[in-house]
Design a protein around this motif. Structure first.
Motif, short mmCIF file in Angstrom:
data_model
loop_
_atom_site.label_atom_id
_atom_site.label_comp_id
_atom_site.label_asym_id
_atom_site.label_seq_id
_atom_site.Cartn_x
_atom_site.Cartn_y
_atom_site.Cartn_z
N LEU A 26 -54.94 17.24 -29.05
CA LEU A 26 -55.55 15.97 -28.64
C LEU A 26 -56.75 16.20 -27.74
CD1 LEU A 26 -52.71 13.43 -27.89
CD2 LEU A 26 -54.60 13.22 -29.47
N PHE A 27 -56.57 17.07 -26.74
CA PHE A 27 -57.65 17.20 -25.77
C PHE A 27 -58.78 18.07 -26.27
CE2 PHE A 27 -54.94 15.01 -23.01
CZ PHE A 27 -55.75 14.48 -22.03
N VAL A 30 -61.10 16.27 -28.72
CA VAL A 30 -62.00 15.42 -27.96
C VAL A 30 -63.08 16.24 -27.31
CG1 VAL A 30 -62.13 13.82 -26.06
CG2 VAL A 30 -60.08 13.94 -27.41
N LEU A 266 -46.95 6.26 -11.52
CA LEU A 266 -48.39 6.29 -11.74
C LEU A 266 -49.13 5.10 -11.13
CD1 LEU A 266 -48.79 8.32 -14.52
CD2 LEU A 266 -50.11 6.34 -14.99
N ILE A 282 -53.52 10.63 -13.06
CA ILE A 282 -54.54 9.65 -13.44
C ILE A 282 -55.94 10.15 -13.13
CG2 ILE A 282 -55.49 7.40 -12.81
CD1 ILE A 282 -53.06 6.16 -13.16
N ILE A 285 -56.92 12.66 -15.66
CA ILE A 285 -57.31 12.05 -16.93
C ILE A 285 -58.74 11.56 -16.84
CG2 ILE A 285 -56.94 10.11 -18.48
CD1 ILE A 285 -54.03 10.22 -17.87
N GLN A 286 -59.03 10.87 -15.73
CA GLN A 286 -60.36 10.27 -15.62
C GLN A 286 -61.43 11.33 -15.49
OE1 GLN A 286 -59.46 7.51 -12.56
NE2 GLN A 286 -58.92 5.89 -13.99
N GLN A 288 -61.08 14.22 -16.87
CA GLN A 288 -60.85 15.06 -18.05
C GLN A 288 -60.60 16.50 -17.65
OE1 GLN A 288 -63.38 14.39 -21.33
NE2 GLN A 288 -63.61 12.24 -20.93
N VAL A 297 -48.24 17.30 -18.20
CA VAL A 297 -47.50 16.93 -19.41
C VAL A 297 -46.34 17.90 -19.62
CG1 VAL A 297 -47.62 16.76 -21.91
CG2 VAL A 297 -49.43 15.83 -20.54
N VAL B 266 -48.63 7.26 -21.22
CA VAL B 266 -49.98 6.98 -20.73
C VAL B 266 -50.93 8.11 -21.10
CG1 VAL B 266 -51.34 6.58 -18.68
CG2 VAL B 266 -49.06 5.66 -18.83
N LEU B 267 -50.42 9.35 -21.03
CA LEU B 267 -51.27 10.50 -21.33
C LEU B 267 -51.69 10.49 -22.79
CD1 LEU B 267 -49.58 13.36 -19.39
CD2 LEU B 267 -51.63 12.11 -18.87
N ALA B 270 -54.21 7.78 -23.24
CA ALA B 270 -55.48 8.15 -22.64
C ALA B 270 -56.23 9.13 -23.53
CB ALA B 270 -55.25 8.77 -21.27
N ALA B 271 -55.53 10.13 -24.02
CA ALA B 271 -56.17 11.15 -24.85
C ALA B 271 -56.73 10.51 -26.11
CB ALA B 271 -55.18 12.23 -25.21
N ALA B 272 -55.94 9.62 -26.72
CA ALA B 272 -56.38 9.01 -27.97
C ALA B 272 -57.61 8.14 -27.75
CB ALA B 272 -55.25 8.20 -28.57
N LEU B 274 -59.84 8.43 -25.35
CA LEU B 274 -60.98 9.30 -25.08
C LEU B 274 -61.55 9.83 -26.40
CD1 LEU B 274 -59.84 11.44 -22.04
CD2 LEU B 274 -61.63 9.73 -22.13
N MET B 275 -60.62 10.20 -27.29
CA MET B 275 -61.01 10.73 -28.58
C MET B 275 -61.87 9.71 -29.32
SD MET B 275 -58.29 12.67 -30.84
CE MET B 275 -57.74 11.45 -31.99
N VAL B 278 -65.36 9.40 -27.83
CA VAL B 278 -66.23 10.50 -28.21
C VAL B 278 -66.68 10.33 -29.65
CG1 VAL B 278 -66.30 12.98 -28.65
CG2 VAL B 278 -65.24 12.11 -26.57
N TYR B 376 -56.09 -1.36 -16.22
CA TYR B 376 -56.32 -0.86 -14.87
C TYR B 376 -56.69 0.62 -14.87
CZ TYR B 376 -55.41 0.98 -10.31
OH TYR B 376 -55.54 1.65 -9.14
N VAL B 377 -56.08 1.41 -15.75
CA VAL B 377 -56.37 2.84 -15.81
C VAL B 377 -57.60 3.10 -16.70
CG1 VAL B 377 -55.23 5.08 -15.94
CG2 VAL B 377 -53.86 3.04 -15.77
N ASN B 378 -58.26 2.01 -17.14
CA ASN B 378 -59.47 2.13 -17.96
C ASN B 378 -59.21 2.67 -19.35
OD1 ASN B 378 -61.47 1.08 -16.44
ND2 ASN B 378 -61.77 2.95 -15.27
#
Lengths: 325, 443
Positions: A26-27, A30, A266, A282, A285-286, A288, A297, B266-267, B270-272, B274-275, B278, B376-378
């Motif tokens: 996933l990361f 991206v 969180l 959090i 994440i923001q 990255q 994780v 949430v993770l 978030a990753a998805a 962001l993907m 991009v 809230y976490v954008n």
């Protein structure tokens, strides 16, 4: 028992590898290493050499999943995925992409998380179970009906509103407690009261209803009828027999979330700016920051699996009928 | 006027069609009709259903998009109906029913420069003297309410005539009629007022808060329903297969959901997200339209929420299937040589229906609530999409202003609360009716 536990622990390994692979893919889909380097070094004025240097320093200069240039097993081991994952399995979290020691960060940030999560859990349990028992005690009366209606109302309010209302009312208008922040030692207490209260209150609606169904299920059973037939008073039946027997499902529910307490809440943490693991994640994440996110994780899934195993053990402890083999 | 079908629009209407088909099918099945009759008899369920239907109607109107011929904007049918609300933009904050701006400005009054609150461009602009405001509000509201009453009585008479001579059975007619009356009288009164005032005030850029709250209904509705649509096929297929075939199939499926489950949701979200961002940045040329881009993100959020939430239902269905496959009628079917596929489709899946239904209605409200937290976490819906989460998020900081700007938050709370409350109440009744254990208990 030992054999069972061993098997469960071995089962955990493929799950953790799977989790690792998912977050990795996933990361990195991206964010290829070049983009990561650019981001960490600042977008402008970055030379290709600086990027290569950063990638080399942080161990991102290998292929992602499959190394074509290596021989034999090295084709799989000389890759970013393998190099970065092995250390995770040994709980060596290493340095974050911005250069901080993740292990030290986690050890330091775990305490605020616990300080807010444990009281929330304990108080929440006490409040929810008491209310639920009261509702069961007053069943088929207007009291129960209005209590249930209140619960549905409380359930329908977003957690955000509890936080905002709590901060506004107690922090800004009444000035009883600081709105957000954190301190060390006992001084942290005044920063903790509000988040804990908000945490407990926001959970009442669904919690009370959940425990009520547990108790109602128990109350239909034969032993309860026997106890009543013996002439025991309703409070004795309820608080003695029913409560004790309902402890099994309650306990298993609690045991599953115990390890997750380390991860903290969180939302609460970032709203009340408490420097715990939740807000850490959090922020990562923001920003990255891949290394931190992966570490968290991984830690999260280890704890989750630990929770599942603990649940099984707790079954055998509280219910003699359950045997693990 | 050309229609612009968005992804979520199409899926929403597809879902509506599927629901209608399911309803037609359920009408003929006695074992499904019985629990539904219990739902229909319940007063709470019918009131919440009416409220939900009102919300859904607005959401569905808001899901018919077209390109406006004059400006080229992508608008929805609801935007067209609510045009005065959409275009009545003030300069910045104004309180509900205000006639003056919330902040002061230098104005030239009778040749002197004064530091004062200027008049609003639209809110109460028809008044010659702002002091006449309250009598005017009362008059407008009364006229609106009267219109509502007329419309309601017309509908009431029509229904009463149509149903004349037929026994009413146990349907709570009076309660439903009263709810509809309240909604239509209130709705018309607010609609009348909103033409002259900003009923719920305006936000930082002067946009009407009532309009924002109404637009947010669609987002909540889409997230709550489409996510379920995405997750149901996975959950049912995998759960049933794991429970029925056991062995290695079960192992693989269990491995799959345990792995997905152990990643904090949430993770994953978030990753998805962001993907997606991009991807959109690198393929900017195919996402030139803001509405299309925001819609794609909403759809993607539904997808990813669906991926993270199918595991719970899958586990339930697996456990139930394990039990069902040992039942005598399934054993008998197998002994008679009925194929696996037929057994699954004819004997197992129909008997899992109540679990699916219960978890779907219970999940709906939690999904609507989850959206607010994600915003809230954008990592929620696109910031340009109207949603209660985005409203709360932007309104949070306004509480620190002196004096407080409270109305955006209050509006988001009001709408979100009534929507989720109605969903919760309805879900409760449905669960009680479909859960076999509870159904016996209360007769």
């Amino acid at each position: 028992m030992t054999a069972y536990l061993l098997r469960r622990l071995l089962n955990a390994v493929p799950i953790l590898i799977g989790v690792n692979l998912i977050t990795f893919v996933l990361f990195f889909v991206v964010n290829p290493p070049d983009a990561m380097a650019r981001m960490q070094l600042g977008q402008k004025y970055v030379t290709q050499e600086a990027i290569e240097q950063w990638k080399h320093d942080h161990g991102y200069d290998l292929p992602l999943l499959y190394n074509e240039r290596a021989e034999g097993t090295a084709r799989f081991t000389r890759t970013i995925f393998f190099q970065k994952s092995v250390n995770l399995f040994l709980f060596r979290f290493g340095r974050s992409d911005s250069g901080r020691d993740i292990g030290a960060d986690i050890r330091q940030r775990m305490w605020p998380s616990l300080a807010i999560a444990v009281p929330t859990l304990v108080l929440g349990l006490a409040v929810n179970i008491t209310c639920a028992l009261l509702l069961v005690f007053f069943r088929r009366t207007y009291l129960e009906w209005s209590g249930l209606a209140l619960c549905v109302g409380l359930m329908s309010i977003s957690a955000l509103f509890y936080i905002i209302a709590g901060q506004y009312l107690f922090g800004k208008l009444m000035k009883l407690v600081p709105i957000s922040g954190y301190d060390t030692g006992l001084a942290a207490l005044k920063f903790l009261i509000l988040p804990v209260t908000v945490g407990v209150v926001s959970g009442i609606g669904s919690g009370v209803r959940w425990y009520r169904t547990l108790f109602l299920e128990e109350i239909e059973k034969d032993y309860v009828r026997t106890a009543r037939a013996k002439g025991l008073s309703e409070p004795r039946v309820l608080f003695g027999h029913v409560f004790q027997n309902a402890l099994i499902p309650i306990l298993t529910g609690v045991v599953t979330i115990l390890p997750l307490l380390f991860m903290g809440n969180l939302l609460m943490e970032s709203f009340f700016s408490i420097p715990g693991l939740g807000s850490y994640t959090i922020e990562a994440i923001q920003r990255q920051d891949f290394a931190i996110v992966r570490a968290m994780v991984f830690l999260g899934s280890v704890l989750y699996i630990a929770g599942l195993i603990l649940t099984d053990i707790s079954y055998t402890l509280v219910d003699p009928r359950v045997r693990l083999q | 006027m050309t229609w612009v079908p968005l992804w979520t629009d199409a899926l929403l209407y597809l879902l509506l069609a599927a629901l209608a088909a399911l309803a037609l099918y359920a009408r003929r099945q006695e074992h499904l009709r019985r629990p539904w009759r219990r739902v229909v008899r319940s007063r709470v369920a019918m009131v919440s259903l009416v409220v939900l239907a009102a919300f859904s109607a607005i959401g569905l109107l808001d899901s018919l998009h077209f390109r406006a011929p004059d400006s080229g904007e992508v608008l929805s049918l609801f935007d067209r109906l609510a045009t005065p609300l959409r275009t009545h933009m003030e300069k910045t904050y104004s309180a509900p029913f205000a006639t003056h701006l919330y902040s002061r400005e230098w104005l030239v009054v009778e040749g002197r420069r004064v530091w004062t609150h200027p008049r609003l461009r639209y809110g109460g602009a028809h008044l010659r003297d702002p002091a006449e405001k309250w009598p005017d509000i009362a008059r407008t509201a009364a006229i609106g309410a009267l219109k509502g009453l007329v419309v309601w009585s017309g509908a009431f008479l029509a229904v009463a005539l149509a149903r004349r001579g037929r026994p009413s059975r146990d349907f709570p007619w009076k309660t439903v009629a009263a709810t509809v009356a309240v909604l239509s009288i209130g709705g018309f009164a607010v609609a009348g007022l909103s033409l002259k005032y900003h009923v719920l005030g305006t936000d930082k850029v002067g946009e009407d808060v009532l309009y924002q709250s109404l637009k947010s209904i669609r987002t909540g509705l889409v997230l709550g329903t489409l996510t379920t649509l995405v997750m149901l096929p996975f959950a049912i297929a995998l759960g049933v297969l794991a429970g029925y075939f056991r062995g290695w199939v079960d192992d693989v499926i269990q491995y799959l959901y345990t792995t997905l489950n152990s990643i904090p949701g949430v993770l994953l979200i978030a990753a998805a997200i962001l993907m997606l961002q991009v991807y959109m940045a690198t393929h900017a040329e195919s996402f030139t339209n803001v509405a299309v881009r925001a819609d794609l993100r909403l759809f993607f959020l539904c997808l990813i929420l669906g991926v993270t939430s199918w595991t719970g239902l899958c586990r339930l269905l697996r456990a139930e299937t394990l039990k069902l496959r040992e039942m005598e009628y399934v054993q008998a079917a197998r002994a008679l040589g009925v194929s696996h596929g037929r057994i699954l489709v004819c004997h197992i899946v129909p008997n899992l229906f109540h679990i699916v239904l219960i978890s779907v209605v219970l999940d709906f409200s939690s999904l609507v609530l989850a959206e607010a937290v994600l915003a809230y976490v954008n990592i929620g819906v696109d910031p340009t999409t109207y949603s209660w989460g985005n409203m709360i998020n932007s309104a949070r900081l306004e509480l620190a202003r002196e004096p407080v700007v409270w109305w955006t938050l209050a509006a988001a709370f009001l709408f979100m609360f009534s929507f989720v409350l109605a969903a919760n109440l309805f879900a409760d009744v449905v669960r009680d009716a479909f859960d076999p254990r509870r159904a016996e208990e209360s007769g």
